[in-house]
Design a protein around this motif. Structure first.
Motif, mmCIF file in Angstrom:
data_model
loop_
_atom_site.group_PDB
_atom_site.id
_atom_site.type_symbol
_atom_site.label_atom_id
_atom_site.label_comp_id
_atom_site.label_asym_id
_atom_site.label_seq_id
_atom_site.Cartn_x
_atom_site.Cartn_y
_atom_site.Cartn_z
ATOM 1 N N LEU A 1 2.483 -7.886 -5.337
ATOM 2 C CA LEU A 1 1.311 -8.375 -4.616
ATOM 3 C C LEU A 1 0.111 -7.463 -4.861
ATOM 4 C CD1 LEU A 1 0.771 -10.741 -2.610
ATOM 5 C CD2 LEU A 1 1.048 -9.083 -0.770
ATOM 6 N N ASP A 2 0.380 -6.219 -5.252
ATOM 7 C CA ASP A 2 -0.706 -5.278 -5.511
ATOM 8 C C ASP A 2 -1.635 -5.758 -6.620
ATOM 9 O OD1 ASP A 2 2.171 -3.879 -6.300
ATOM 10 O OD2 ASP A 2 0.840 -4.144 -8.018
ATOM 11 N N ALA A 3 -1.109 -6.575 -7.525
ATOM 12 C CA ALA A 3 -1.951 -7.094 -8.603
ATOM 13 C C ALA A 3 -3.052 -7.995 -8.058
ATOM 14 C CB ALA A 3 -1.095 -7.867 -9.611
ATOM 15 N N LEU A 4 -2.813 -8.602 -6.891
ATOM 16 C CA LEU A 4 -3.810 -9.471 -6.274
ATOM 17 C C LEU A 4 -4.761 -8.693 -5.374
ATOM 18 C CD1 LEU A 4 -1.523 -12.482 -5.278
ATOM 19 C CD2 LEU A 4 -2.609 -11.984 -7.471
ATOM 20 N N LEU A 5 -4.439 -7.431 -5.115
ATOM 21 C CA LEU A 5 -5.269 -6.593 -4.249
ATOM 22 C C LEU A 5 -6.143 -5.637 -5.052
ATOM 23 C CD1 LEU A 5 -2.605 -5.691 -1.526
ATOM 24 C CD2 LEU A 5 -4.401 -7.425 -1.383
ATOM 25 N N ASP A 6 -6.068 -5.736 -6.386
ATOM 26 C CA ASP A 6 -6.891 -4.904 -7.275
ATOM 27 C C ASP A 6 -6.708 -3.415 -6.989
ATOM 28 O OD1 ASP A 6 -7.985 -7.227 -8.442
ATOM 29 O OD2 ASP A 6 -9.458 -7.384 -6.841
ATOM 30 N N LEU A 7 -5.448 -2.991 -6.903
ATOM 31 C CA LEU A 7 -5.161 -1.584 -6.642
ATOM 32 C C LEU A 7 -5.050 -0.759 -7.913
ATOM 33 C CD1 LEU A 7 -2.494 -1.905 -3.791
ATOM 34 C CD2 LEU A 7 -4.948 -1.486 -3.589
ATOM 35 N N GLY A 8 -5.122 -1.412 -9.065
ATOM 36 C CA GLY A 8 -5.068 -0.696 -10.329
ATOM 37 C C GLY A 8 -3.683 -0.284 -10.757
ATOM 38 N N LEU A 9 -2.625 -0.899 -10.187
ATOM 39 C CA LEU A 9 -1.254 -0.575 -10.554
ATOM 40 C C LEU A 9 -0.769 -1.522 -11.629
ATOM 41 C CD1 LEU A 9 0.256 -0.050 -6.995
ATOM 42 C CD2 LEU A 9 -0.512 1.710 -8.595
ATOM 43 N N PRO A 10 0.231 -1.100 -12.454
ATOM 44 C CA PRO A 10 0.788 -2.009 -13.466
ATOM 45 C C PRO A 10 1.344 -3.246 -12.801
ATOM 46 C CG PRO A 10 1.533 0.241 -13.810
ATOM 47 C CD PRO A 10 0.868 0.224 -12.463
ATOM 48 N N GLY A 11 0.984 -4.434 -13.305
ATOM 49 C CA GLY A 11 1.476 -5.646 -12.675
ATOM 50 C C GLY A 11 1.766 -6.763 -13.642
ATOM 51 N N LEU B 1 7.134 1.973 -10.249
ATOM 52 C CA LEU B 1 5.761 2.467 -10.219
ATOM 53 C C LEU B 1 5.723 3.996 -10.288
ATOM 54 C CD1 LEU B 1 4.169 0.138 -7.503
ATOM 55 C CD2 LEU B 1 3.694 0.117 -9.959
ATOM 56 N N ILE B 2 6.666 4.641 -9.605
ATOM 57 C CA ILE B 2 6.750 6.100 -9.650
ATOM 58 C C ILE B 2 7.042 6.569 -11.073
ATOM 59 C CG2 ILE B 2 8.175 8.071 -8.951
ATOM 60 C CD1 ILE B 2 8.415 6.711 -6.188
ATOM 61 N N GLY B 3 8.014 5.902 -11.725
ATOM 62 C CA GLY B 3 8.364 6.268 -13.087
ATOM 63 C C GLY B 3 7.190 6.137 -14.042
ATOM 64 N N ILE C 1 6.248 9.196 2.648
ATOM 65 C CA ILE C 1 5.433 7.988 2.782
ATOM 66 C C ILE C 1 6.349 6.908 3.334
ATOM 67 C CG2 ILE C 1 4.051 6.277 1.558
ATOM 68 C CD1 ILE C 1 3.424 8.476 -0.500
ATOM 69 N N SER C 2 6.085 6.486 4.559
ATOM 70 C CA SER C 2 7.007 5.617 5.276
ATOM 71 C C SER C 2 6.332 4.316 5.695
ATOM 72 C CB SER C 2 7.540 6.353 6.512
ATOM 73 O OG SER C 2 8.402 5.531 7.273
ATOM 74 N N HIS C 3 7.089 3.238 5.602
ATOM 75 C CA HIS C 3 6.614 1.944 6.101
ATOM 76 C C HIS C 3 7.763 1.233 6.802
ATOM 77 C CE1 HIS C 3 5.894 -2.447 5.883
ATOM 78 N NE2 HIS C 3 4.678 -2.075 6.232
ATOM 79 N N LEU D 1 0.827 -1.202 0.000
ATOM 80 C CA LEU D 1 0.000 0.000 0.000
ATOM 81 C C LEU D 1 0.867 1.262 0.000
ATOM 82 C CD1 LEU D 1 -2.797 -1.053 2.511
ATOM 83 C CD2 LEU D 1 -3.030 -0.743 0.045
ATOM 84 N N GLY D 2 1.995 1.239 0.722
ATOM 85 C CA GLY D 2 2.903 2.385 0.732
ATOM 86 C C GLY D 2 3.423 2.698 -0.659
ATOM 87 N N SER D 3 3.788 1.659 -1.407
ATOM 88 C CA SER D 3 4.255 1.853 -2.779
ATOM 89 C C SER D 3 3.137 2.398 -3.662
ATOM 90 C CB SER D 3 4.783 0.529 -3.351
ATOM 91 O OG SER D 3 5.914 0.079 -2.626
ATOM 92 N N ALA D 4 1.920 1.910 -3.426
ATOM 93 C CA ALA D 4 0.773 2.394 -4.202
ATOM 94 C C ALA D 4 0.503 3.867 -3.916
ATOM 95 C CB ALA D 4 -0.462 1.557 -3.874
ATOM 96 N N PHE D 5 0.595 4.259 -2.638
ATOM 97 C CA PHE D 5 0.389 5.663 -2.289
ATOM 98 C C PHE D 5 1.459 6.543 -2.928
ATOM 99 C CE2 PHE D 5 -1.469 3.994 1.966
ATOM 100 C CZ PHE D 5 -2.659 3.674 1.331
ATOM 101 N N ALA D 6 2.700 6.044 -2.976
ATOM 102 C CA ALA D 6 3.784 6.804 -3.594
ATOM 103 C C ALA D 6 3.516 7.022 -5.087
ATOM 104 C CB ALA D 6 5.114 6.083 -3.392
ATOM 105 N N ALA D 7 3.022 5.975 -5.750
ATOM 106 C CA ALA D 7 2.700 6.102 -7.177
ATOM 107 C C ALA D 7 1.576 7.105 -7.386
ATOM 108 C CB ALA D 7 2.316 4.740 -7.742
#
Length: 234
Positions: free
Chosen positions: A221-231, A135-137, A190-192, A96-102
């Motif tokens: 793992l975000d691809a399994l959480l349906d966060l809408g990030l490239p996976g 993901l940021i890029g 954004i820290s974890h 989730l931290g990586s997703a928030f950063a993106a």
């Protein structure tokens, strides 16, 4: 820990637990394989599993985007190849931290990552930091590359997708990552941090249960959480 989780789960059964002295044939007949080994050993394990048609969850760090692309090309060329799920981090909070950063990345031109792990971690930057930078890029898109002045100086960190990444390897640390973004008159961090390995349990079980249904090569793992990030790697 992974073996304990499998043995405690009502819907999972351990087929074999391989060590560095095991023959890879011992994984034949399994519904899914889990690779948590060493960067030097991981490639052969993944190649064997995909060639045998066994879906595999890869928790080993050190996989570059180039190496993942090579695996994706092999999987595409073989209809009976097993799917590969690369998981840089099994922690739900880290994902989730990586997703928030993106999500925030298009709004800040100055972005850097500082990651810290235990002194025994052999690879740097961490797979989590690499995934976050990628993901940021991708998220910046039309905004263009991150501003990274003096990136030619070694002390400025390693550039991953244009984002400077700084790695610390320290006793007393399990895992930490900070994504620091700078804008006019403000910064956003954004820290974890991971306090114990129990943080990875939920993600390991999720990946093992979903891998047999996966196709192709999936990163994160975000691809399994349906966060809408490239996976999914085409």
């Amino acid at each position: 820990m992974a073996i304990r989780l499998i043995e405690e789960a009502d819907d999972l059964e351990l087929h074999a637990a391989l060590t560095s002295r095991s023959d890879l044939d011992e994984m034949l007949g399994a519904d899914v394989a889990l690779d948590v080994t060493h960067p030097a050993a991981s490639a052969a394990i993944v190649e064997f599993a995909t060639g045998a048609g066994i879906p595999i969850v890869v928790g080993t760090s050190g996989w570059s985007s180039e190496r993942i692309t090579e695996i994706a090309q092999f999987v595409r060329g073989h209809d009976d190849a097993g799917a590969v799920l690369f998981v840089p981090n099994f922690s739900i909070g880290s994902v989730l931290g990586s997703a928030f950063a993106a999500l925030a990345a298009p709004y800040f031109d100055s972005i850097e990552i500082v990651e810290a792990h235990h002194a025994g971690k052999v690879d740097s930057p961490s797979g989590t930091a690499v995934r976050t930078a990628e993901l940021i890029g991708e998220a910046r898109g039309d905004a263009g590359p991150v501003a990274a002045p003096h990136a030619d100086q070694r002390a400025r960190g390693q550039l991953v997708s244009g984002v400077p990444v700084h790695s610390l390897r320290l006793s007393g640390v399990t895992a930490e990552q900070r994504v620091i973004m700078g804008g006019e008159g403000e910064t956003l961090t954004i820290s974890h941090s991971t306090g114990s390995q129990s943080a990875y349990e939920q993600g390991i079980l999720l990946a093992l249960r979903r891998a047999p249904e996966a196709t192709g090569v999936v990163v994160g793992l975000d691809a399994l959480l349906d966060l809408g990030l490239p996976g999914t790697v085409a």
